[in-house]
Design a protein around this motif. Structure first.
Motif, mmCIF file in Angstrom:
data_model
loop_
_atom_site.group_PDB
_atom_site.id
_atom_site.type_symbol
_atom_site.label_atom_id
_atom_site.label_comp_id
_atom_site.label_asym_id
_atom_site.label_seq_id
_atom_site.Cartn_x
_atom_site.Cartn_y
_atom_site.Cartn_z
ATOM 1 N N VAL A 166 42.483 17.388 50.821
ATOM 2 C CA VAL A 166 42.239 18.612 51.581
ATOM 3 C C VAL A 166 40.943 18.497 52.378
ATOM 4 O O VAL A 166 40.903 18.822 53.576
ATOM 5 C CB VAL A 166 42.205 19.840 50.641
ATOM 6 C CG1 VAL A 166 41.708 21.075 51.370
ATOM 7 C CG2 VAL A 166 43.579 20.084 50.037
ATOM 8 N N LEU A 167 39.887 18.019 51.735
ATOM 9 C CA LEU A 167 38.606 17.872 52.429
ATOM 10 C C LEU A 167 38.694 16.888 53.582
ATOM 11 O O LEU A 167 38.126 17.126 54.656
ATOM 12 C CB LEU A 167 37.516 17.439 51.450
ATOM 13 C CG LEU A 167 37.023 18.486 50.467
ATOM 14 C CD1 LEU A 167 36.031 17.867 49.485
ATOM 15 C CD2 LEU A 167 36.392 19.657 51.187
ATOM 16 N N PRO B 224 35.353 5.374 58.250
ATOM 17 C CA PRO B 224 34.541 5.393 57.023
ATOM 18 C C PRO B 224 33.632 6.616 56.914
ATOM 19 O O PRO B 224 33.435 7.140 55.820
ATOM 20 C CB PRO B 224 33.726 4.102 57.115
ATOM 21 C CG PRO B 224 34.568 3.186 57.942
ATOM 22 C CD PRO B 224 35.253 4.087 58.941
ATOM 23 N N HIS B 225 33.105 7.102 58.051
ATOM 24 C CA HIS B 225 32.222 8.268 57.969
ATOM 25 C C HIS B 225 32.977 9.526 57.533
ATOM 26 O O HIS B 225 32.386 10.428 56.953
ATOM 27 C CB HIS B 225 31.446 8.490 59.279
ATOM 28 C CG HIS B 225 32.251 9.010 60.420
ATOM 29 N ND1 HIS B 225 32.953 8.180 61.263
ATOM 30 C CD2 HIS B 225 32.461 10.274 60.857
ATOM 31 C CE1 HIS B 225 33.561 8.904 62.176
ATOM 32 N NE2 HIS B 225 33.280 10.184 61.952
ATOM 33 N N HIS B 226 34.282 9.586 57.782
ATOM 34 C CA HIS B 226 35.064 10.719 57.289
ATOM 35 C C HIS B 226 35.117 10.697 55.760
ATOM 36 O O HIS B 226 34.935 11.726 55.107
ATOM 37 C CB HIS B 226 36.483 10.698 57.873
ATOM 38 C CG HIS B 226 36.523 10.892 59.351
ATOM 39 N ND1 HIS B 226 37.169 10.019 60.185
ATOM 40 C CD2 HIS B 226 35.989 11.852 60.152
ATOM 41 C CE1 HIS B 226 37.049 10.433 61.435
ATOM 42 N NE2 HIS B 226 36.330 11.553 61.438
ATOM 43 N N HIS B 227 35.355 9.510 55.198
ATOM 44 C CA HIS B 227 35.381 9.375 53.740
ATOM 45 C C HIS B 227 33.997 9.670 53.146
ATOM 46 O O HIS B 227 33.896 10.295 52.084
ATOM 47 C CB HIS B 227 35.851 7.974 53.328
ATOM 48 C CG HIS B 227 37.299 7.740 53.587
ATOM 49 N ND1 HIS B 227 38.299 8.359 52.867
ATOM 50 C CD2 HIS B 227 37.926 6.952 54.497
ATOM 51 C CE1 HIS B 227 39.476 7.956 53.315
ATOM 52 N NE2 HIS B 227 39.280 7.114 54.298
ATOM 53 N N SER B 228 32.956 9.251 53.832
ATOM 54 C CA SER B 228 31.587 9.529 53.361
ATOM 55 C C SER B 228 31.312 11.022 53.319
ATOM 56 O O SER B 228 30.674 11.522 52.383
ATOM 57 C CB SER B 228 30.561 8.851 54.262
ATOM 58 O OG SER B 228 30.700 7.455 54.225
ATOM 59 N N VAL C 190 33.527 13.362 52.847
ATOM 60 C CA VAL C 190 34.259 13.902 51.693
ATOM 61 C C VAL C 190 33.423 13.714 50.433
ATOM 62 O O VAL C 190 33.230 14.651 49.644
ATOM 63 C CB VAL C 190 35.628 13.226 51.534
ATOM 64 C CG1 VAL C 190 36.275 13.582 50.201
ATOM 65 C CG2 VAL C 190 36.561 13.607 52.684
ATOM 66 N N ASP C 191 32.916 12.505 50.239
ATOM 67 C CA ASP C 191 32.100 12.209 49.052
ATOM 68 C C ASP C 191 30.857 13.084 49.011
ATOM 69 O O ASP C 191 30.486 13.585 47.944
ATOM 70 C CB ASP C 191 31.722 10.727 49.006
ATOM 71 C CG ASP C 191 32.937 9.832 48.782
ATOM 72 O OD1 ASP C 191 33.948 10.317 48.228
ATOM 73 O OD2 ASP C 191 32.864 8.650 49.177
ATOM 74 N N GLU C 192 30.221 13.275 50.157
ATOM 75 C CA GLU C 192 29.025 14.133 50.218
ATOM 76 C C GLU C 192 29.360 15.562 49.793
ATOM 77 O O GLU C 192 28.611 16.183 49.048
ATOM 78 C CB GLU C 192 28.442 14.140 51.630
ATOM 79 C CG GLU C 192 27.732 12.872 52.022
ATOM 80 C CD GLU C 192 27.328 12.847 53.498
ATOM 81 O OE1 GLU C 192 27.304 13.928 54.134
ATOM 82 O OE2 GLU C 192 27.067 11.758 54.004
#
Length: 96
Positions: free
Chosen positions: A25-26, A84-88, A90-92
């Motif tokens: 979702v994020l 990769p910045h999209h996944h980062s 999400v993690d943030e």
């Protein structure tokens, strides 16, 4: 009794097995608000997120099987535009 967004977020983080759903979702939400995301990608994100929040589902929630399938299909179809910045991001959001 008022429930804050922080209360909801903290509860979701503690709920076992729901993290993959939250990440999907994020990720779609992040793609949707990213200014560099093409319109056709945003349309897919909006459709998948709309299905997730619809009251009527093919399979009633709390199972989330159909929701996960729709979200996963959307993400799979968008693999070429997910960076990769999209996944980062999400993690943030999950760790904040």
């Amino acid at each position: 009794m008022a429930v804050s967004i922080n209360d909801i977020t903290n509860k979701l983080k503690q709920t076992k097995g729901i993290t993959p759903l939250i990440k999907k979702v994020l990720l779609l939400r992040i793609l949707l608000i990213d200014g560099d995301t093409p319109k056709w990608v945003k349309a897919i994100c909006m459709a998948a997120l709309a299905y997730f929040v619809l009251v009527t589902d093919a399979i009633p929630d709390p199972i989330f099987i159909d929701d996960i399938a729709i979200l996963a299909a959307a993400i799979t179809s968008l693999n070429s535009v997910i960076k990769p910045h999209h996944h980062s991001q999400v993690d943030e959001q999950l760790n904040s």
